[in-house]
Write a protein that holds these residues in place. Sequence first.
Motif, PDB file in Angstrom:
ATOM      1  N   TYR A 169      32.371  39.317  52.543  1.00  0.00           N
ATOM      2  CA  TYR A 169      31.155  40.115  52.414  1.00  0.00           C
ATOM      3  C   TYR A 169      29.992  39.249  51.965  1.00  0.00           C
ATOM      4  O   TYR A 169      30.178  38.233  51.287  1.00  0.00           O
ATOM      5  N   ASN A 170      28.764  39.634  52.359  1.00  0.00           N
ATOM      6  CA  ASN A 170      27.563  38.949  51.886  1.00  0.00           C
ATOM      7  C   ASN A 170      27.100  39.576  50.576  1.00  0.00           C
ATOM      8  O   ASN A 170      26.607  40.701  50.561  1.00  0.00           O
ATOM      9  N   ASN A 171      27.253  38.850  49.495  1.00  0.00           N
ATOM     10  CA  ASN A 171      26.795  39.320  48.192  1.00  0.00           C
ATOM     11  C   ASN A 171      25.388  38.759  47.962  1.00  0.00           C
ATOM     12  O   ASN A 171      25.209  37.716  47.327  1.00  0.00           O
ATOM     13  N   TYR A 172      24.383  39.460  48.504  1.00  0.00           N
ATOM     14  CA  TYR A 172      23.016  38.949  48.479  1.00  0.00           C
ATOM     15  C   TYR A 172      22.390  38.950  47.090  1.00  0.00           C
ATOM     16  O   TYR A 172      21.367  38.309  46.876  1.00  0.00           O
ATOM     17  N   ALA A 173      22.965  39.683  46.162  1.00  0.00           N
ATOM     18  CA  ALA A 173      22.529  39.634  44.766  1.00  0.00           C
ATOM     19  C   ALA A 173      23.756  39.275  43.953  1.00  0.00           C
ATOM     20  O   ALA A 173      24.772  39.958  44.013  1.00  0.00           O
ATOM     21  N   PHE A 174      23.677  38.227  43.176  1.00  0.00           N
ATOM     22  CA  PHE A 174      24.862  37.656  42.555  1.00  0.00           C
ATOM     23  C   PHE A 174      25.649  38.598  41.653  1.00  0.00           C
ATOM     24  O   PHE A 174      26.857  38.443  41.526  1.00  0.00           O
ATOM     25  N   PRO A 175      25.035  39.588  41.013  1.00  0.00           N
ATOM     26  CA  PRO A 175      25.857  40.510  40.214  1.00  0.00           C
ATOM     27  C   PRO A 175      26.913  41.197  41.067  1.00  0.00           C
ATOM     28  O   PRO A 175      26.682  41.517  42.233  1.00  0.00           O
ATOM     29  N   ASN A 176      28.075  41.412  40.497  1.00  0.00           N
ATOM     30  CA  ASN A 176      29.189  42.035  41.224  1.00  0.00           C
ATOM     31  C   ASN A 176      29.239  43.549  41.060  1.00  0.00           C
ATOM     32  O   ASN A 176      30.225  44.177  41.443  1.00  0.00           O
ATOM     33  N   ASP A 177      28.191  44.100  40.467  1.00  0.00           N
ATOM     34  CA  ASP A 177      28.123  45.558  40.313  1.00  0.00           C
ATOM     35  C   ASP A 177      27.621  46.144  41.636  1.00  0.00           C
ATOM     36  O   ASP A 177      26.441  46.159  41.938  1.00  0.00           O
ATOM     37  N   TRP A 178      28.558  46.641  42.456  1.00  0.00           N
ATOM     38  CA  TRP A 178      28.234  47.090  43.810  1.00  0.00           C
ATOM     39  C   TRP A 178      27.590  48.467  43.836  1.00  0.00           C
ATOM     40  O   TRP A 178      27.128  48.905  44.891  1.00  0.00           O
ATOM     41  N   GLU A 179      27.567  49.163  42.694  1.00  0.00           N
ATOM     42  CA  GLU A 179      27.029  50.511  42.669  1.00  0.00           C
ATOM     43  C   GLU A 179      25.678  50.605  41.967  1.00  0.00           C
ATOM     44  O   GLU A 179      24.992  51.625  42.076  1.00  0.00           O
ATOM     45  N   ASP A 180      25.269  49.565  41.244  1.00  0.00           N
ATOM     46  CA  ASP A 180      24.005  49.592  40.520  1.00  0.00           C
ATOM     47  C   ASP A 180      22.836  49.707  41.488  1.00  0.00           C
ATOM     48  O   ASP A 180      22.738  48.941  42.467  1.00  0.00           O
ATOM     49  N   LEU A 181      21.919  50.636  41.248  1.00  0.00           N
ATOM     50  CA  LEU A 181      20.813  50.906  42.166  1.00  0.00           C
ATOM     51  C   LEU A 181      19.878  49.714  42.309  1.00  0.00           C
ATOM     52  O   LEU A 181      19.469  49.366  43.418  1.00  0.00           O
ATOM     53  N   ASN A 182      19.542  49.076  41.199  1.00  0.00           N
ATOM     54  CA  ASN A 182      18.646  47.915  41.250  1.00  0.00           C
ATOM     55  C   ASN A 182      19.275  46.752  42.006  1.00  0.00           C
ATOM     56  O   ASN A 182      18.599  46.050  42.772  1.00  0.00           O
ATOM     57  N   THR A 183      20.564  46.586  41.809  1.00  0.00           N
ATOM     58  CA  THR A 183      21.276  45.525  42.529  1.00  0.00           C
ATOM     59  C   THR A 183      21.286  45.805  44.023  1.00  0.00           C
ATOM     60  O   THR A 183      21.077  44.898  44.844  1.00  0.00           O
ATOM     61  N   LEU A 184      21.524  47.048  44.400  1.00  0.00           N
ATOM     62  CA  LEU A 184      21.534  47.425  45.810  1.00  0.00           C
ATOM     63  C   LEU A 184      20.168  47.211  46.457  1.00  0.00           C
ATOM     64  O   LEU A 184      20.070  46.764  47.602  1.00  0.00           O
ATOM     65  N   LYS A 185      19.098  47.512  45.725  1.00  0.00           N
ATOM     66  CA  LYS A 185      17.743  47.303  46.251  1.00  0.00           C
ATOM     67  C   LYS A 185      17.458  45.824  46.459  1.00  0.00           C
ATOM     68  O   LYS A 185      16.865  45.422  47.466  1.00  0.00           O
ATOM     69  N   LEU A 186      17.885  45.005  45.498  1.00  0.00           N
ATOM     70  CA  LEU A 186      17.682  43.558  45.623  1.00  0.00           C
ATOM     71  C   LEU A 186      18.457  43.001  46.807  1.00  0.00           C
ATOM     72  O   LEU A 186      17.941  42.174  47.569  1.00  0.00           O
ATOM     73  N   LYS A 187      19.702  43.459  46.959  1.00  0.00           N
ATOM     74  CA  LYS A 187      20.513  43.007  48.088  1.00  0.00           C
ATOM     75  C   LYS A 187      19.851  43.369  49.416  1.00  0.00           C
ATOM     76  O   LYS A 187      19.842  42.586  50.363  1.00  0.00           O
ATOM     77  N   ARG A 188      19.287  44.543  49.468  1.00  0.00           N
ATOM     78  CA  ARG A 188      18.630  45.016  50.680  1.00  0.00           C
ATOM     79  C   ARG A 188      17.430  44.136  51.033  1.00  0.00           C
ATOM     80  O   ARG A 188      17.220  43.765  52.191  1.00  0.00           O
ATOM     81  N   LYS A 189      16.639  43.783  50.028  1.00  0.00           N
ATOM     82  CA  LYS A 189      15.456  42.951  50.251  1.00  0.00           C
ATOM     83  C   LYS A 189      15.854  41.557  50.744  1.00  0.00           C
ATOM     84  O   LYS A 189      15.247  41.027  51.674  1.00  0.00           O
ATOM     85  N   VAL A 190      16.870  40.975  50.126  1.00  0.00           N
ATOM     86  CA  VAL A 190      17.329  39.645  50.540  1.00  0.00           C
ATOM     87  C   VAL A 190      17.895  39.690  51.952  1.00  0.00           C
ATOM     88  O   VAL A 190      17.644  38.798  52.769  1.00  0.00           O
ATOM     89  N   GLN A 191      18.642  40.743  52.268  1.00  0.00           N
ATOM     90  CA  GLN A 191      19.225  40.888  53.601  1.00  0.00           C
ATOM     91  C   GLN A 191      18.136  41.002  54.663  1.00  0.00           C
ATOM     92  O   GLN A 191      18.224  40.378  55.727  1.00  0.00           O
ATOM     93  N   CYS A 192      17.097  41.784  54.388  1.00  0.00           N
ATOM     94  CA  CYS A 192      15.979  41.929  55.335  1.00  0.00           C
ATOM     95  C   CYS A 192      15.240  40.614  55.515  1.00  0.00           C
ATOM     96  O   CYS A 192      14.871  40.240  56.643  1.00  0.00           O
ATOM     97  N   PHE A 193      15.039  39.893  54.413  1.00  0.00           N
ATOM     98  CA  PHE A 193      14.351  38.601  54.493  1.00  0.00           C
ATOM     99  C   PHE A 193      15.127  37.613  55.351  1.00  0.00           C
ATOM    100  O   PHE A 193      14.555  36.920  56.201  1.00  0.00           O
TER     101      PHE A 193
END
Length: 339
Positions: A169-193
Motif C-alpha cells: 500500500y502507498n502510505n502517503y502520510a507516515f503515521p500508521n493511523d489509517w482512520e484519523d481524518l487529518n491523516t486521511l486528508k494529508l494522504k489525499r493531498k499527497v496522492q493528488c500531487f
Amino acid sequence: MTVRMEMQEVFKERKMVNLVPATFFFITFLFGIIANSLFLWVLGFKMKRAVNIIWFFHLILANFIFTIMMPIIGVYLLVYPQWIFGQLMCKLINTLLSVSMFAAVFLLTIISTDRYLLVVHPLWCRSHRTTKCASTISAMTWVLALVFSAPYLIFRVTRLDEQNRTICYNNYAFPNDWEDLNTLKLKRKVQCFLFVFRFLLGFLLPFIIISFCYLTIASKMKMKSLTKSKKPFKVIIIVIISFLFSWTPYHVYYGLSLYPDHYPGLLNIFKVLSSCLTCINSCFTPILYLFIGENFKQIFRRSIMSLFESAFNEYTNSMDQSYNDRLEISVHSTVKDQI
C-alpha cells in the motif's frame, strides 16, 4: 453476515477482473523476455557503437526491466489484494515499474529531440552529436527516472488490512493511523500531487515536446525537400504511437483511482486496459523494428541475426542520408554523417 457476503462478492469480482491482465502478463512474458534479450544482445555486442544504437539500447533496456517483473505482477493480480513477497519487494517492484516508465518516455523524448536537431541544426550536431555525449545523456536519464520514482521507496509499505491480510500500500502520510481524518486528508493531498506530477512530467510534457519536434521536422523536410524517403521516421513514429496508446489508459486509470467509489466500473475497465497495453508496449515494441522496411515474406527466409542488424542498420543509414542532404543544403557540400 450480509456485509461479509457483500465483501466476499466484491473481492470475487475483483479477482475475476484481475484474471484477464494476469493471464495476459503470463502469456506475453516469454515472448517479451526473449525478444528484448535478443535485441539487447545484438545492440550491445554485435553492432557498431553509434548514437542511434545507444538510444535504442537504453529504450529496450527500459522495456526489459518491465518485462522481467511480469510474473510477479501476474501472481499479485491472481492473489489480489494479498501481497506475498514482503515489504522490500513491495518497494522495489513498484519503484522499478516507475523507473522503466519514466526512462522509456524520457528516451522517446530525447530521440525525438535528436531527430529535430539533426534536421534543424545540422552544423551544431556535426560538432556536438557524439557517442560519448549520447552515453552521458542516457546515464542522466536513468538517474532522473530513479529520482522521479523515489516516492515509491519512501511511501510504499506493507500492512495488515481488516481481514488480517498483508497488502502492499502507498502510505502517503507516515503515521500508521489509517482512520484519523487529518491523516486521511494529508494522504489525499499527497496522492493528488503525485498523480499530477507523474501525468505532467511522465506523459503530457514529453508528448508536447515529441509532437513539436516531429511537426517541425515534417515542415522543414517538406519545404526543403531534404529527402524523398520516409524510412528515417517510420520506427520512431510507430514507437511514439505505441507509447501514446499504451500509456494513456495507465494515466486515466490512476486518475480514476483517486475516486475509487465514484467510478468503479470505469476503474475496472481501465485497469484491465492499462495492464494489457503497457504489457504490449514493453513486450511487442521490439518486433515493430523488424517489420519496418522489411517485406513480411522475407522475414522467414533470413536468420535472426541478419534480420536484427538489417532492421537497425536500415534506419541508421536512412538517417545518415537525411543528415547528409541537410548538410549539403546548409554548407553546399556533402558531409558524411558522424553517427
